[in-house]
Enzyme design. Structure first.
Site, mmCIF file in Angstrom:
data_model
loop_
_atom_site.group_PDB
_atom_site.id
_atom_site.type_symbol
_atom_site.label_atom_id
_atom_site.label_comp_id
_atom_site.label_asym_id
_atom_site.label_seq_id
_atom_site.Cartn_x
_atom_site.Cartn_y
_atom_site.Cartn_z
ATOM 1 N N ASP A 1 -4.729 -8.356 -4.243
ATOM 2 C CA ASP A 1 -4.854 -9.448 -3.281
ATOM 3 C C ASP A 1 -5.162 -10.771 -3.961
ATOM 4 O O ASP A 1 -4.696 -11.816 -3.511
ATOM 5 C CB ASP A 1 -5.944 -9.119 -2.251
ATOM 6 C CG ASP A 1 -5.412 -8.190 -1.181
ATOM 7 O OD1 ASP A 1 -4.303 -8.463 -0.682
ATOM 8 O OD2 ASP A 1 -6.061 -7.186 -0.868
ATOM 9 N N CYS B 1 -10.350 -3.213 -9.952
ATOM 10 C CA CYS B 1 -9.773 -2.030 -9.308
ATOM 11 C C CYS B 1 -8.370 -2.283 -8.770
ATOM 12 O O CYS B 1 -7.791 -1.430 -8.117
ATOM 13 C CB CYS B 1 -10.692 -1.523 -8.197
ATOM 14 S SG CYS B 1 -10.939 -2.738 -6.895
ATOM 15 N N GLU C 1 -11.356 -10.745 -4.199
ATOM 16 C CA GLU C 1 -9.895 -10.696 -4.085
ATOM 17 C C GLU C 1 -9.332 -11.911 -3.364
ATOM 18 O O GLU C 1 -8.137 -12.001 -3.106
ATOM 19 C CB GLU C 1 -9.438 -9.393 -3.439
ATOM 20 C CG GLU C 1 -10.226 -8.962 -2.224
ATOM 21 C CD GLU C 1 -9.848 -7.573 -1.716
ATOM 22 O OE1 GLU C 1 -8.883 -6.974 -2.192
ATOM 23 O OE2 GLU C 1 -10.531 -7.095 -0.797
ATOM 24 N N HIS D 1 0.826 -1.206 0.000
ATOM 25 C CA HIS D 1 0.000 0.000 0.000
ATOM 26 C C HIS D 1 0.861 1.258 0.000
ATOM 27 O O HIS D 1 0.431 2.311 -0.445
ATOM 28 C CB HIS D 1 -0.998 -0.040 1.154
ATOM 29 C CG HIS D 1 -2.091 -1.010 0.876
ATOM 30 N ND1 HIS D 1 -2.046 -2.306 1.318
ATOM 31 C CD2 HIS D 1 -3.210 -0.893 0.130
ATOM 32 C CE1 HIS D 1 -3.121 -2.937 0.862
ATOM 33 N NE2 HIS D 1 -3.840 -2.109 0.154
HETATM 34 C C1 PEP Z 1 -6.761 -5.193 -4.455
HETATM 35 O O1 PEP Z 1 -6.507 -6.030 -3.593
HETATM 36 O O2 PEP Z 1 -6.551 -5.370 -5.666
HETATM 37 C C2 PEP Z 1 -7.311 -3.893 -4.069
HETATM 38 C C3 PEP Z 1 -7.717 -3.039 -4.970
HETATM 39 O O3 PEP Z 1 -7.347 -3.582 -2.739
HETATM 40 P P1 PEP Z 1 -6.051 -3.149 -1.906
HETATM 41 O O4 PEP Z 1 -4.920 -2.968 -2.877
HETATM 42 O O5 PEP Z 1 -6.387 -1.906 -1.207
HETATM 43 O O6 PEP Z 1 -5.850 -4.297 -1.002
HETATM 44 MG MG MG Z 2 -7.260 -5.746 -1.598
#
Ligand code: PEP
Ligand code: MG
Length: 577
Positions: free
Chosen positions: A462, A509, A438, A195
């Site tokens: 994920d 996403c 995910e 992140h």
């Molecule tokens: C993902 O896991 O692809 C996602 C968009 O959520 P994050 O990256 O915040 O875990």
């Molecule tokens: Mg995620």
């Protein structure tokens, strides 16, 4: 002569600046003056940290396996005794009051003084006990900062235009750094899907991660160039190199200027189909950029950053004000708010995976954490619902693994709606509810999830991590992180097909959606909605506007059975040519 190092480029852009080395493991703290009226609060902070350190030591003592030698518990007993001694329990408080300084600084002063005494002892045994003293001080220091991860303090003037070199950075650290005007950062650990890396991209902060021993090779204050795309790090570059990188900076700017011509261009494939390009947002600053590139709305609002920025759980009003502000700024475009996805690399003091979580990414994270303690989720749901009276808002639940989990979350939403109705609040009664897919189990059961949801959103960051069993923040296994792995692509296809079958939209996403190398492949697999960092939108639009969907369907299916890396590269070159 320039020293050339290579890490992993995770956030595009070239930065030129002087090195600032952050030695987080050594608890680097600055002295902060505390106003007299706030001294009571600072003392309270210290007392709280002291008591947390005590609790942590007691827990360690309790968890000592029965078969361990007696020495182990004696060792912990000694630490507890030291902790309760006035040198740690009360002296730092006196220093806070006398010096009117922050608790970290007071603790540091006290530790330095005690260590000095130990060092001066002639008895070699006693002299070695200074390590114990340091450990116990560190327990308190850890409790004072973010769950053992150093909080790097408030806005730091001296960081402006510097390139920060650190062992690792939390997403919260990254936010503080951006506000301090740093030019970029290099970390020894971390991967492109952490992140911290995602946030750096969103904040347009050039970054290189996974550069082992960077702090050994680089010297404080020396000039440095980093290329956040290739991962190149150059220390002490000469004039010619600096000129070269200035030129690269100009080229990048020119490329973005060129792409900005597409701001108003329609988001349609060459063959005419409408493709929806949404933006991911982490912080309010993203709004400006997503409006500039004319995103069709927000496909993923990562609300965790509301928690991380102040290291606390926001109350309903704070949530509400933020969502109203964002939905108003979007002027009628949809805002997809993901309920809080804390856990793993996004933790705050009040909510953490706890000492037993050896594998926090697989622990109490996302929706699991919220269902375990609905008091975290309910104020957020109330705020989202109330804000839905002001503009189009959708709710999205993260980390769903089982359908009963989803039903439980939906039930919580229904009871929250009821409690608002009773009080006469207005909200969108038909607010759309989506789920993030995910976890592989959810992808395989996408048809079942689709029966209960208004939309699905594929979180590839994920999904890839859990499908391939590789920790997305562990640079040692980054080489295995592969969106083209046929197992991953098959799961993606299953989710897209479930959406088609149940006539509900499917968005992607995860970071894969913003990578132009994969746009045609994803279009070929049937994806029609993409959500990504705002600064990727025009590049993706550029690709899809040159794509005839009928030309990419069949080649895309070829990837589902291709396990050979070289052949995958060839397939990718072909589909993108
Ligand atoms: C993902 O896991 O692809 C996602 C968009 O959520 P994050 O990256 O915040 O875990
Ligand atoms: Mg995620």
């Amino acid at each position: 002569m320039a020293l050339m190092l290579n890490g992993m480029g995770v956030s595009r852009g070239v930065s030129i600046g002087d090195v600032y080395i952050l030695r987080r493991n050594q608890h680097e703290y600055i002295e902060q003056k505390i106003e007299k009226r706030n001294l009571g609060k600072e003392v309270k902070r210290y007392k709280k940290a002291h008591s947390t350190a005590r609790k942590n030591l007691l827990k360690i003592r309790k968890d000592i396996p029965k078969e361990s030698p007696d020495d182990v518990s004696t060792f912990i007993e000694t630490h507890l005794l030291m902790l309760d001694d006035a040198m740690m329990a009360t002296s730092p408080i006196d220093i806070i009051k006398e010096n009117q300084c922050n608790a970290e600084w007071a603790l540091k002063l006290q530790r330095d003084a005690i260590v000095k005494v130990f060092e001066s002892m002639d008895d070699p045994y006693i002299a070695t006990r200074q390590d114990d003293v340091k450990h116990v001080f560190n327990h308190i220091m850890d409790a004072l900062v973010l769950k053992g991860k150093t909080r790097i303090g408030e806005k730091q003037e001296k960081w402006k235009d510097r390139i920060i070199i650190a062992d690792d950075l939390t997403p919260a650290d990254t936010m503080i750094m951006q506000h301090s005007g740093v030019a970029g950062f290099v970390t020894e650990m971390g991967g492109p899907l952490s992140h911290t890396a995602i946030l750096a991209r969103s904040l347009n902060l050039p970054a290189v991660v996974g550069l082992h021993d960077a702090r050994q090779y680089l010297k404080p204050g020396e000039p440095l160039v980093i290329d956040g795309e290739s991962g190149l790090v150059l220390a002490e570059p000469d004039e010619t190199l600096i000129d070269h990188f200035h030129k690269r900076q100009r080229d990048i700017r020119r490329k973005f200027k060129e792409l900005s011509k597409l701001n108003d261009a329609r988001s349609r494939a060459k063959s005419g189909e409408k493709i929806t390009l949404l933006a991911n947002m982490e912080v309010e600053e993203d709004l400006k950029q997503l409006r500039r590139v004319k995103a069709a709305g927000v496909g993923l609002y990562r609300t965790e950053f509301l928690y991380l920025k102040d290291n606390k759980i926001p109350d309903e009003e704070e949530h509400y004000k933020t969502y109203v502000k964002v939905v108003r700024a979007l002027k009628g475009q949809p805002l997809t708010i993901r309920t809080v996805d804390l856990g793993a690399d996004k933790e705050i003091d009040a909510v953490s995976s706890g000492p037993l979580a050896h594998n926090p990414a697989m622990g109490l994270r996302g929706i699991r954490l919220c269902l375990n303690d609905p008091s975290i989720l309910v104020p957020q749901l109330r705020a989202i619902l109330r804000a839905s009276a002001k503009g189009p808002i959708k709710i999205m639940f993260p980390m769903l693994t089982t359908v009963p989990e989803l039903l439980q979350a939906k039930h919580l939403l229904e009871t929250t709606k009821e409690s608002l109705r009773v009080k006469g609040y207005k909200f969108d009664e038909k607010i759309q509810v989506g789920g993030m897919i995910e976890v592989p189990a959810a992808a395989i059961s996408a048809n079942h999830f689709a029966e209960h949801l208004d939309f699905l959103s594929i979180g590839t960051n994920d999904l890839i991590q859990y499908t391939l069993a590789i920790d997305r923040i562990d640079d040692q296994v980054n080489y295995l992180y592969d969106p083209l792995n046929p197992a991953v692509l098959s799961l993606i296809k299953m989710v897209i097909d479930a959406g088609v079958k149940h006539k509900i939209p499917v968005t992607m996403c995860g970071e894969m959606a913003g990578n132009p190398n994969y746009t045609r492949l994803l279009l070929g697999l049937g994806l029609r909605e993409f959500s990504m960092p705002p600064n990727s939108i025009l590049e993706i639009k550029n690709v899809l506007r040159q794509t005839r969907l009928s030309n990419v369907r069949r080649p895309a299916l070829g990837f589902l059975h291709c396990t050979d890396k070289e052949k995958q590269t060839l397939l990718l070159e072909k589909i993108n040519s």
